[in-house]
Design a protein around this motif. Structure first.
Motif, PDB file in Angstrom:
ATOM      1  N   TYR A   1      44.378 -39.967 -61.507  1.00  0.00           N
ATOM      2  CA  TYR A   1      42.948 -39.896 -61.842  1.00  0.00           C
ATOM      3  C   TYR A   1      42.721 -40.442 -63.226  1.00  0.00           C
ATOM      4  O   TYR A   1      43.877 -40.323 -64.096  1.00  0.00           O
ATOM      5  CB  TYR A   1      42.510 -38.464 -61.694  1.00  0.00           C
ATOM      6  CG  TYR A   1      43.034 -37.572 -62.354  1.00  0.00           C
ATOM      7  CD1 TYR A   1      42.298 -37.097 -63.666  1.00  0.00           C
ATOM      8  CD2 TYR A   1      44.406 -36.660 -62.276  1.00  0.00           C
ATOM      9  CE1 TYR A   1      42.738 -36.063 -64.415  1.00  0.00           C
ATOM     10  CE2 TYR A   1      44.912 -35.850 -63.087  1.00  0.00           C
ATOM     11  CZ  TYR A   1      44.191 -35.591 -64.203  1.00  0.00           C
ATOM     12  OH  TYR A   1      44.529 -34.634 -64.973  1.00  0.00           O
TER      13      TYR A   1
ATOM     14  N   ASN B   1      36.595 -36.156 -64.904  1.00  0.00           N
ATOM     15  CA  ASN B   1      37.676 -36.697 -64.191  1.00  0.00           C
ATOM     16  C   ASN B   1      36.932 -37.787 -63.105  1.00  0.00           C
ATOM     17  O   ASN B   1      35.884 -37.096 -62.529  1.00  0.00           O
ATOM     18  CB  ASN B   1      38.604 -35.893 -63.737  1.00  0.00           C
ATOM     19  CG  ASN B   1      39.137 -35.041 -64.707  1.00  0.00           C
ATOM     20  OD1 ASN B   1      39.130 -35.128 -65.776  1.00  0.00           O
ATOM     21  ND2 ASN B   1      39.744 -33.637 -64.224  1.00  0.00           N
ATOM     22  N   THR B   2      37.481 -38.558 -62.862  1.00  0.00           N
ATOM     23  CA  THR B   2      37.356 -39.341 -61.429  1.00  0.00           C
ATOM     24  C   THR B   2      38.082 -38.787 -60.250  1.00  0.00           C
ATOM     25  O   THR B   2      38.506 -37.442 -60.401  1.00  0.00           O
ATOM     26  CB  THR B   2      38.172 -40.754 -61.484  1.00  0.00           C
ATOM     27  OG1 THR B   2      39.605 -40.778 -61.516  1.00  0.00           O
ATOM     28  CG2 THR B   2      37.758 -41.710 -62.738  1.00  0.00           C
ATOM     29  N   ASP B   3      37.770 -39.142 -59.115  1.00  0.00           N
ATOM     30  CA  ASP B   3      38.156 -38.444 -57.970  1.00  0.00           C
ATOM     31  C   ASP B   3      39.891 -38.976 -57.928  1.00  0.00           C
ATOM     32  O   ASP B   3      40.266 -39.697 -58.944  1.00  0.00           O
ATOM     33  CB  ASP B   3      37.731 -38.947 -56.698  1.00  0.00           C
ATOM     34  CG  ASP B   3      37.443 -40.392 -56.547  1.00  0.00           C
ATOM     35  OD1 ASP B   3      37.860 -41.306 -57.522  1.00  0.00           O
ATOM     36  OD2 ASP B   3      37.536 -41.170 -55.261  1.00  0.00           O
TER      37      ASP B   3
ATOM     38  N   PHE C   1      39.106 -46.107 -56.830  1.00  0.00           N
ATOM     39  CA  PHE C   1      38.328 -44.905 -57.146  1.00  0.00           C
ATOM     40  C   PHE C   1      36.806 -45.081 -56.353  1.00  0.00           C
ATOM     41  O   PHE C   1      36.192 -46.338 -56.408  1.00  0.00           O
ATOM     42  CB  PHE C   1      37.940 -44.266 -58.398  1.00  0.00           C
ATOM     43  CG  PHE C   1      39.198 -44.288 -59.216  1.00  0.00           C
ATOM     44  CD1 PHE C   1      40.082 -43.019 -58.979  1.00  0.00           C
ATOM     45  CD2 PHE C   1      39.925 -45.285 -59.865  1.00  0.00           C
ATOM     46  CE1 PHE C   1      41.229 -42.894 -59.652  1.00  0.00           C
ATOM     47  CE2 PHE C   1      41.272 -45.223 -60.472  1.00  0.00           C
ATOM     48  CZ  PHE C   1      41.783 -43.956 -60.336  1.00  0.00           C
TER      49      PHE C   1
ATOM     50  N   TRP D   1      34.134 -42.929 -57.439  1.00  0.00           N
ATOM     51  CA  TRP D   1      33.422 -42.098 -58.042  1.00  0.00           C
ATOM     52  C   TRP D   1      33.168 -42.536 -59.634  1.00  0.00           C
ATOM     53  O   TRP D   1      34.075 -42.972 -59.904  1.00  0.00           O
ATOM     54  CB  TRP D   1      33.809 -40.740 -58.246  1.00  0.00           C
ATOM     55  CG  TRP D   1      32.933 -39.751 -58.884  1.00  0.00           C
ATOM     56  CD1 TRP D   1      31.678 -39.225 -58.318  1.00  0.00           C
ATOM     57  CD2 TRP D   1      33.076 -39.432 -60.207  1.00  0.00           C
ATOM     58  NE1 TRP D   1      31.089 -38.387 -59.212  1.00  0.00           N
ATOM     59  CE2 TRP D   1      31.842 -38.435 -60.643  1.00  0.00           C
ATOM     60  CE3 TRP D   1      33.950 -39.382 -61.186  1.00  0.00           C
ATOM     61  CZ2 TRP D   1      31.862 -37.848 -61.650  1.00  0.00           C
ATOM     62  CZ3 TRP D   1      33.669 -38.923 -62.465  1.00  0.00           C
ATOM     63  CH2 TRP D   1      32.761 -37.973 -62.601  1.00  0.00           C
TER      64      TRP D   1
END
Length: 136
Positions: free
Chosen positions: A108, A120-122, A134, A136
């Protein structure tokens, strides 16, 4: 001839006599005289010898007998609020420090602002080669 250069210009007594104004117009047309802007380099004690920016200014000097024109407002503009959006689509060559029994890692991306805010990203699960994608 001077009237051709000064059309639509408000004439003030501090601009100088006609000969000086005409000479200045001719020199400006020939690009021999830049605008009267001074540039000074800004330095910091934290990084001596390394320029930290520039200050541009102009200086007007008027004789005591002349009428001084009104001051020019040089107040900085108010900053605009904005939203910063960052999209992370893919990562590659991510260093994999830990190896599990299946030789995969979860990836992530975490973004941290100087104010301490973070997001944070997924999570991209089971990355084998350090690549992640990703949503998101």
């Amino acid at each position: 001839l001077l009237q051709d250069f000064e059309k639509g210009t408000a004439l003030h007594p501090y601009l100088g006599d006609e000969q000086q104004r005409l000479a200045l117009h001719i020199l400006k047309l020939q690009h021999l005289v830049p605008e009267h802007v001074e540039t000074r380099t800004l330095y910091s004690q934290v990084h001596p010898g390394v320029p930290q920016g520039f200050l541009q200014l102009w200086v007007d000097i008027f004789p005591n007998q002349k009428v001084i024109p009104a001051k020019v407002d040089v107040t900085p503009r108010q900053p605009n609020k904005y939203v910063l959006r960052v999209v992370v689509w893919k990562t590659s060559n991510v260093l994999i420090d830990e190896r599990s029994l299946e030789i995969t890692n979860d990836i992530y991306v975490k973004g941290i602002l100087s104010s301490g805010e973070s997001q944070n990203t997924d999570i991209h699960y089971f990355s084998l080669d350090g690549e992640g994608m990703f949503n998101w």
